[in-house]
Design a protein around this motif. Structure first.
Motif, PDB file in Angstrom:
ATOM      1  N   TYR A  10     -11.822 -19.614 -61.972  1.00  0.00           N
ATOM      2  CA  TYR A  10     -10.131 -20.103 -61.376  1.00  0.00           C
ATOM      3  C   TYR A  10      -8.764 -20.105 -61.050  1.00  0.00           C
ATOM      4  N   ILE A  11      -8.981 -19.491 -62.874  1.00  0.00           N
ATOM      5  CA  ILE A  11      -7.646 -18.291 -63.425  1.00  0.00           C
ATOM      6  C   ILE A  11      -7.289 -17.228 -61.859  1.00  0.00           C
ATOM      7  N   LYS A  12      -8.050 -16.484 -61.647  1.00  0.00           N
ATOM      8  CA  LYS A  12      -8.103 -15.346 -60.784  1.00  0.00           C
ATOM      9  C   LYS A  12      -7.383 -15.954 -59.437  1.00  0.00           C
ATOM     10  N   GLU A  13      -8.283 -16.635 -59.032  1.00  0.00           N
ATOM     11  CA  GLU A  13      -7.764 -17.953 -57.772  1.00  0.00           C
ATOM     12  C   GLU A  13      -5.934 -18.101 -57.874  1.00  0.00           C
ATOM     13  N   ALA A  14      -6.712 -18.727 -58.835  1.00  0.00           N
ATOM     14  CA  ALA A  14      -5.003 -19.733 -59.499  1.00  0.00           C
ATOM     15  C   ALA A  14      -3.903 -18.952 -58.973  1.00  0.00           C
ATOM     16  N   LYS A  15      -4.239 -16.810 -60.349  1.00  0.00           N
ATOM     17  CA  LYS A  15      -3.094 -16.153 -60.057  1.00  0.00           C
ATOM     18  C   LYS A  15      -2.449 -15.342 -58.707  1.00  0.00           C
ATOM     19  N   ASP A  16      -3.360 -15.690 -57.622  1.00  0.00           N
ATOM     20  CA  ASP A  16      -3.562 -15.315 -56.664  1.00  0.00           C
ATOM     21  C   ASP A  16      -2.415 -15.625 -55.679  1.00  0.00           C
ATOM     22  N   PHE A  17      -3.032 -17.619 -55.703  1.00  0.00           N
ATOM     23  CA  PHE A  17      -2.307 -18.587 -54.818  1.00  0.00           C
ATOM     24  C   PHE A  17      -0.976 -18.091 -55.049  1.00  0.00           C
ATOM     25  N   GLY A  18       0.022 -17.718 -56.645  1.00  0.00           N
ATOM     26  CA  GLY A  18       1.211 -17.206 -57.312  1.00  0.00           C
ATOM     27  C   GLY A  18       1.125 -18.874 -58.036  1.00  0.00           C
ATOM     28  N   PHE A  19       0.508 -19.453 -58.756  1.00  0.00           N
ATOM     29  CA  PHE A  19       0.592 -20.592 -60.071  1.00  0.00           C
ATOM     30  C   PHE A  19       0.912 -19.542 -61.120  1.00  0.00           C
ATOM     31  N   SER A  20       2.169 -21.037 -61.633  1.00  0.00           N
ATOM     32  CA  SER A  20       2.365 -19.895 -63.050  1.00  0.00           C
ATOM     33  C   SER A  20       1.052 -20.638 -64.073  1.00  0.00           C
ATOM     34  N   ASP A  21       1.147 -19.854 -65.160  1.00  0.00           N
ATOM     35  CA  ASP A  21       0.642 -19.956 -66.303  1.00  0.00           C
ATOM     36  C   ASP A  21       0.740 -21.644 -66.512  1.00  0.00           C
ATOM     37  N   ARG A  22       1.376 -22.381 -67.219  1.00  0.00           N
ATOM     38  CA  ARG A  22       1.647 -23.246 -67.469  1.00  0.00           C
ATOM     39  C   ARG A  22       1.032 -24.548 -66.133  1.00  0.00           C
ATOM     40  N   GLU A  23       1.335 -23.956 -64.974  1.00  0.00           N
ATOM     41  CA  GLU A  23       0.798 -24.873 -64.070  1.00  0.00           C
ATOM     42  C   GLU A  23      -1.075 -24.488 -63.932  1.00  0.00           C
ATOM     43  N   ILE A  24      -1.497 -22.994 -64.299  1.00  0.00           N
ATOM     44  CA  ILE A  24      -2.738 -23.149 -64.386  1.00  0.00           C
ATOM     45  C   ILE A  24      -4.150 -24.183 -65.740  1.00  0.00           C
ATOM     46  N   LEU A  25      -2.866 -24.152 -66.401  1.00  0.00           N
ATOM     47  CA  LEU A  25      -3.108 -24.363 -68.652  1.00  0.00           C
ATOM     48  C   LEU A  25      -3.272 -25.861 -67.975  1.00  0.00           C
ATOM     49  N   ILE A  26      -1.910 -26.636 -66.929  1.00  0.00           N
ATOM     50  CA  ILE A  26      -1.952 -27.978 -66.764  1.00  0.00           C
ATOM     51  C   ILE A  26      -3.774 -28.494 -66.111  1.00  0.00           C
TER      52      ILE A  26
END
Length: 367
Positions: A10-26
């Motif tokens: 999920y982290i890898k995919e979310a980073k590819d979509f441009g999500f911030s670290d904060r958004e990923i953690l939440i």
């Protein structure tokens, strides 16, 4: 590792979509993932400089300074802590231990320097730091009117756990800390050891991967202290990283993989217990005087046998010094003291302790 693979994906995919670290953690927390699993996955992810990776120390401090008025509590403090280890900050009252812990847990801002916990900067990303740490301070942070179970469920709600998760986690910790029989009693009826165990349990309510313990056994009787030691060791075996402060030499010796000695806000030594003891060198010879006033004369009598200048404890009437071979020196020390007309009640030799280390490093005993 398998249990964190979905999080890592999920982290890898979310980073590819441009999500911030904060958004990923939440998003991960809202989805019900445990802090430990999230943290393990983040440590394995190295695709973004803002996220921690395996090459970083789990706690990293460099040139940290903090003053209160004219008093400098921390002076250019630098240290690192490895994942899954127990590190002890050893020093007397007022050495700066609690100040450092407060900075690392975002309760206090440093004047200068850098500190990262779990890969997150304590100044730039305090919220991220708070999500991965637990703190058990010197003062027990419990509501004495509530029961033990109610206290744990209250802490769970503060961490935004669901009602069901709060109940489940409280039950787990009550069992783990051997408090189930007292779970429905008000905390004001608990003994000091029980309160300390409950306080430590509360700091673990969100299952943090990093735990800060500020003098966890201060004021406890020997049995309660030993029980808490076993709990701390079990936490480390299960993967927690622990940084604890203590002024008890025996505690640091028993628990810590690495010991950092701090005095007057400065780190003066670091290493394993055995490494630090080697700094004293050889055996330690202790002479107990009949007349406490003979201390200086006794030092003069045995100084030729010592590797370093002997230490005098006026209050205990004791002279101690390091020697290459204590058994050989013992007989000669008795002869030299007898020639000087000095009466003794006892003389022994032993392996050096951390008390000897602190005395050798600072010139005074830890108080």
């Amino acid at each position: 590792m398998e249990e964190v693979q979905p999080v890592l994906k999920y982290i890898k995919e979310a980073k590819d979509f441009g999500f911030s670290d904060r958004e990923i953690l939440i998003s991960l927390i809202s989805a019900g993932w445990q802090f430990q699993d999230i943290f393990e996955a983040v440590l394995d992810y190295s695709g973004d400089a803002d996220l921690p990776n395996q090459s970083e120390k789990i706690i990293f401090v460099e040139n940290l300074n903090k003053s209160f008025g004219n008093v400098q509590a921390l002076k250019d403090v630098s240290l690192s802590v490895q994942k899954g280890s127990i590190t002890a900050l050893l020093g007397p009252n007022g050495a700066g231990k609690t100040t450092l812990i407060r900075i690392l847990t975002t309760l206090l801002k440093p004047d200068s320097g850098e500190a990262r916990v779990g890969g997150f900067d304590v100044i730039k990303n305090p919220q991220s730091v708070r999500r991965v740490v637990g703190l058990a301070g010197q003062s027990v942070a419990l509501d004495e009117i509530l029961t033990g179970r109610e206290n744990l469920e209250m802490f769970a709600q503060l961490y935004h756990l669901s009602r069901g998760e709060a109940v489940r986690r409280a039950e787990e910790l009550l069992v783990q800390f051997d408090l189930l029989d007292a779970a429905e009693r008000q905390v004001r009826t608990y003994s000091g050891g029980m309160r300390r165990r409950l306080d430590l349990a509360a700091s673990l309510i969100a299952n943090p991967p990093i735990l800060f313990l500020d003098e966890p056994t201060t004021g406890l009787d020997p049995r309660s202290r030993f029980t808490l030691w076993q709990i701390i060791q079990d936490l480390a075996k299960n993967g927690a990283t622990i940084l604890l402060t203590t002024q008890y030499m025996e505690e640091a010796d028993q628990l810590a993989d690495k010991i950092i000695v701090i005095d007057h806000g400065q780190i003066i030594a670091r290493g394993t217990a055995d490494d630090l003891k080697k700094q004293v060198g050889g055996d330690v010879v202790e002479v107990h005087l009949t007349n406490y006033q003979d201390g200086l004369v006794a030092i003069k009598a045995v100084q030729g046998l010592a590797k370093k200048w002997p230490n005098l404890d006026d209050e205990m009437g004791r002279v101690s010094f390091s020697a290459k071979d204590g058994s050989t020196v013992l007989t000669e020390a008795v002869r030299q003291l007898d020639n000087a007309g000095i009466g003794i009640t006892d003389i022994i030799f032993r392996r050096p302790t951390l008390d000897d280390v602190f005395l050798a490093l600072t010139g005074h005993v830890a108080e």
